[in-house]
Scaffold this active site. Structure first.
Site, PDB file in Angstrom:
ATOM      1  N   PRO A  17       9.806   1.671  -2.682  1.00 51.79           N
ATOM      2  CA  PRO A  17       9.869   2.878  -3.509  1.00 51.79           C
ATOM      3  C   PRO A  17       8.633   3.763  -3.388  1.00 51.79           C
ATOM      4  CG  PRO A  17      10.503   0.959  -4.787  1.00 51.79           C
ATOM      5  CD  PRO A  17      10.057   0.458  -3.450  1.00 51.79           C
ATOM      6  N   ASN A  18       8.898   5.044  -3.342  1.00 45.05           N
ATOM      7  CA  ASN A  18       7.881   6.111  -3.357  1.00 45.05           C
ATOM      8  C   ASN A  18       7.113   6.269  -2.046  1.00 45.05           C
ATOM      9  OD1 ASN A  18       8.302   7.012  -6.105  1.00 45.05           O
ATOM     10  ND2 ASN A  18       7.453   5.032  -6.711  1.00 45.05           N
ATOM     11  N   ARG A  25       1.943  12.277  -2.014  1.00 45.19           N
ATOM     12  CA  ARG A  25       1.663  11.389  -3.135  1.00 45.19           C
ATOM     13  C   ARG A  25       0.192  10.943  -3.134  1.00 45.19           C
ATOM     14  NH1 ARG A  25       3.651   5.116  -3.164  1.00 45.19           N
ATOM     15  NH2 ARG A  25       3.034   4.697  -5.307  1.00 45.19           N
ATOM     16  N   TYR A  30      -3.563   7.284  -0.824  1.00 46.46           N
ATOM     17  CA  TYR A  30      -2.653   6.865   0.247  1.00 46.46           C
ATOM     18  C   TYR A  30      -2.810   7.669   1.539  1.00 46.46           C
ATOM     19  CZ  TYR A  30      -0.455   4.379  -3.611  1.00 46.46           C
ATOM     20  OH  TYR A  30      -0.226   3.545  -4.679  1.00 46.46           O
ATOM     21  N   ASN A  86       6.314  -3.318   2.979  1.00 45.09           N
ATOM     22  CA  ASN A  86       5.476  -2.755   1.916  1.00 45.09           C
ATOM     23  C   ASN A  86       6.417  -2.551   0.730  1.00 45.09           C
ATOM     24  OD1 ASN A  86       3.998  -1.335   0.089  1.00 45.09           O
ATOM     25  ND2 ASN A  86       3.094   0.073   1.582  1.00 45.09           N
ATOM     26  N   ALA A  89       5.569  -0.753  -5.588  1.00 48.24           N
ATOM     27  CA  ALA A  89       5.355  -1.386  -6.895  1.00 48.24           C
ATOM     28  C   ALA A  89       6.227  -2.615  -7.116  1.00 48.24           C
ATOM     29  CB  ALA A  89       5.604  -0.363  -8.004  1.00 48.24           C
ATOM     30  N   GLU A 110       3.475  -9.074   4.073  1.00 49.59           N
ATOM     31  CA  GLU A 110       3.426  -8.005   3.064  1.00 49.59           C
ATOM     32  C   GLU A 110       2.255  -7.075   3.385  1.00 49.59           C
ATOM     33  OE1 GLU A 110       3.724  -9.203  -1.095  1.00 49.59           O
ATOM     34  OE2 GLU A 110       2.147  -7.759  -1.576  1.00 49.59           O
ATOM     35  N   HIS A 112       0.151  -3.460   2.132  1.00 49.00           N
ATOM     36  CA  HIS A 112      -0.108  -2.347   1.210  1.00 49.00           C
ATOM     37  C   HIS A 112      -1.125  -1.425   1.863  1.00 49.00           C
ATOM     38  CE1 HIS A 112       2.072  -4.151  -2.133  1.00 49.00           C
ATOM     39  NE2 HIS A 112       1.561  -5.293  -1.727  1.00 49.00           N
ATOM     40  N   ARG A 119      -7.771  -2.135  -7.409  1.00 48.89           N
ATOM     41  CA  ARG A 119      -7.178  -1.084  -8.234  1.00 48.89           C
ATOM     42  C   ARG A 119      -6.867  -1.618  -9.635  1.00 48.89           C
ATOM     43  NH1 ARG A 119      -2.529   1.835  -5.117  1.00 48.89           N
ATOM     44  NH2 ARG A 119      -2.862   3.295  -6.835  1.00 48.89           N
TER      45      ARG A 119
HETATM   46  C1  DQA Z   1       1.327   0.280  -2.473  1.00 50.36           C
HETATM   47  C2  DQA Z   1       0.552  -0.273  -3.669  1.00 50.36           C
HETATM   48  C3  DQA Z   1       1.453  -0.400  -4.869  1.00 50.36           C
HETATM   49  O1  DQA Z   1       0.710  -0.857  -5.997  1.00 50.36           O
HETATM   50  C4  DQA Z   1       2.057   0.947  -5.235  1.00 50.36           C
HETATM   51  O2  DQA Z   1       2.944   0.802  -6.320  1.00 50.36           O
HETATM   52  C5  DQA Z   1       2.718   1.592  -4.073  1.00 50.36           C
HETATM   53  C6  DQA Z   1       2.001   1.592  -2.800  1.00 50.36           C
HETATM   54  C7  DQA Z   1       0.404   0.507  -1.257  1.00 50.36           C
HETATM   55  O3  DQA Z   1       0.927   0.644  -0.167  1.00 50.36           O
HETATM   56  O4  DQA Z   1      -0.815   0.570  -1.413  1.00 50.36           O
HETATM   57  O5  DQA Z   1       3.781   2.171  -4.179  1.00 50.36           O
HETATM   58  O6  DQA Z   1       2.312  -0.660  -2.090  1.00 50.36           O
END
Ligand code: DQA
Length: 154
Positions: A17-18, A25, A30, A86, A89, A110, A112, A119
């Site tokens: 997501p996102n 964003r 990021y 990835n 959240a 995984e 990020h 954070r």
């Molecule tokens: C993330 C870190 C997560 O905490 C966040 O919710 C994201 C991006 C990252 O790539 O740093 O959506 O996965």
């Protein structure tokens, strides 16, 4: 293909997501690259894997929906040699994504972009990492390359 040519390796890359909002964003967290740019670099990495290591085919998916991510992970059982995910959240609370990774049993890394451990406290925990081969965070888009290299070479 003769017996000296390693079999092609197939990897699923999943963005949660996102992550479709990359570039727009929170760029201070990021970066300015869009997801399309990131994906282009991953494909360029795959294309540049030396022939003696073997061909690499990537399928790249993004979804804002937990169920679609679970479907993609389950589907990977039919064709993939490994998964880079990835979870966004979802990493912090999705037992369903964790169970999907555990269910398929494919080697999974995984990723990020940000260093989640530096954070907010709610980001320090991943419920998915314990069923993964490992976790890479804090290296921006290059973390996906590190994860793919790890799957390819270890
Ligand atoms: C993330 C870190 C997560 O905490 C966040 O919710 C994201 C991006 C990252 O790539 O740093 O959506 O996965």
């Amino acid at each position: 293909m003769n017996s000296d040519t390693p079999a092609p390796r197939r990897f699923l890359v999943v963005h949660g997501p996102n992550l479709n909002m990359l570039g727009v964003r929170e760029p201070a967290v990021y970066g300015h690259d869009t997801l399309e740019e990131v994906n282009r670099r991953l494909q360029a990495w795959a294309d540049a894997v030396p022939p003696e290591v073997g061909a690499v085919a990537l399928r790249i998916a993004q979804s804002n929906h937990e169920g679609a991510i679970i479907d993609a992970i389950q589907d990977a059982l039919g064709w993939a040699d490994g998964i880079v995910i990835n979870p966004g959240a979802l990493a912090h609370y999705s037992y369903a994504v964790r169970d999907a990774v555990a269910a398929v049993g494919l080697p999974t890394v995984e990723v990020h972009l940000s260093n989640i451990h530096a954070r907010e406290p709610f980001r320090h925990t991943s419920v998915i990492a314990p069923v993964c081969r490992g976790q890479i965070c804090g290296f921006g888009w290059y973390g996906y390359v590190l994860a793919l290299e790890a799957l390819l070479r270890t």
